[in-house]
Design a protein around this motif. Structure first.
Motif, PDB file in Angstrom:
ATOM      1  N   GLY A  92       0.815  -1.207   0.000  1.00 36.72           N
ATOM      2  CA  GLY A  92       0.000   0.000   0.000  1.00 36.72           C
ATOM      3  C   GLY A  92       0.850   1.259   0.000  1.00 36.72           C
ATOM      4  N   ARG A  93       1.916   1.261   0.784  1.00 37.94           N
ATOM      5  CA  ARG A  93       2.812   2.411   0.806  1.00 37.94           C
ATOM      6  C   ARG A  93       3.457   2.618  -0.560  1.00 37.94           C
ATOM      7  N   LEU A  94       3.904   1.523  -1.152  1.00 36.43           N
ATOM      8  CA  LEU A  94       4.584   1.617  -2.447  1.00 36.43           C
ATOM      9  C   LEU A  94       3.632   2.096  -3.537  1.00 36.43           C
ATOM     10  N   ASP A  95       2.378   1.667  -3.458  1.00 32.59           N
ATOM     11  CA  ASP A  95       1.388   2.142  -4.437  1.00 32.59           C
ATOM     12  C   ASP A  95       1.304   3.665  -4.402  1.00 32.59           C
ATOM     13  N   GLY A  96       1.193   4.221  -3.215  1.00 36.31           N
ATOM     14  CA  GLY A  96       1.097   5.672  -3.073  1.00 36.31           C
ATOM     15  C   GLY A  96       2.366   6.379  -3.534  1.00 36.31           C
TER      16      GLY A  96
END
Length: 167
Positions: A92-96
Motif C-alpha cells: 500500500g505504501r509503495l502504491d502511493g
C-alpha cells in the motif's frame, strides 16, 4: 574569584523541583534521561515540520529512507523487514509512492518472480529535502560541542544503548 555558574536549562528546574520530593533522586541520572527525552522530542518536532514543508507523510519518508539506505533499490519484502511491517502494508505504501513518482517497480534482475522497487530522482530529492532539514538542526544543536566532545558523547551513549539493547 569563583567560577560563574553554568547556564541553566529547563531540566535543571525540573530536577530542583523533584529533589525535595524524592531526596534519593540522582540528579545526574534524572538530568541525563530528561535531557535525552526532551532532545528526542525536539528532533521529532523538527522532523514533523520538515516533512510537512516537503509534502511528505511520515510513512512515506520512512519508506523512502529505508529504500535509500539500501542503495535506492530493494525488494518489497526487504523493505517490510526494515520497516517492521507486514508485506501487505508495504504494498500500500509503495502504491502511493509510485503514484507520486517517488518510486517505480521493475522486474528483478535475479529472480523473474520478484519485483524490485527503485527510488526515482524525484523520490530521492523529496527524501533528501526532509533529511537535510533534520540534519541541519542536528548539526546546529551538536555544533556547540567540539569534534572530540561529539565523539565522547556518541561513545557514552553507545555504552548506555548496549545495556538497553541487551534487555
Amino acid at each position: 574569584m569563583a567560577d560563574p555558574l553554568p547556564p541553566r536549562d529547563a531540566t535543571d528546574d525540573h530536577v530542583a523541583r523533584w529533589l525535595p520530593v524524592l531526596p534519593d533522586l540522582d540528579p545526574d541520572t534524572e538530568g541525563a534521561v530528561t535531557r535525552a527525552m526532551l532532545l528526542s522530542r525536539h528532533l521529532r518536532r523538527t522532523k514533523e515540520r520538515s516533512l510537512a514543508a516537503s509534502g511528505l507523510d511520515r510513512h512515506e519518508y520512512d519508506t523512502l529512507h529505508k529504500l535509500a539506505g539500501r542503495g535506492g533499490r530493494a525488494a518489497p519484502s526487504e523493505l517490510a523487514a526494515d520497516l517492521g511491517l507486514a508485506p501487505a502494508s508495504v504494498t500500500g505504501r509503495l502504491d502511493g509512492l509510485e503514484r507520486r513518482g517517488f518510486v517505480h517497480r521493475t522486474p528483478s534482475a535475479v529472480d523473474r518472480r520478484r519485483i524490485d522497487v527503485e527510488l526515482t530522482d524525484a523520490g530521492r530529492a523529496a527524501w533528501r529535502e526532509a533529511l537535510d532539514a533534520v540534519g541541519d538542526e542536528e548539526g546546529r544543536l551538536l555544533g556547540v560541542l567540539s569534534k572530540e566532545e561529539r565523539k565522547q558523547l556518541s561513545d557514552l551513549l553507545r555504552r548506555v544503548m548496549l545495556v538497553a539493547e541487551s534487555s
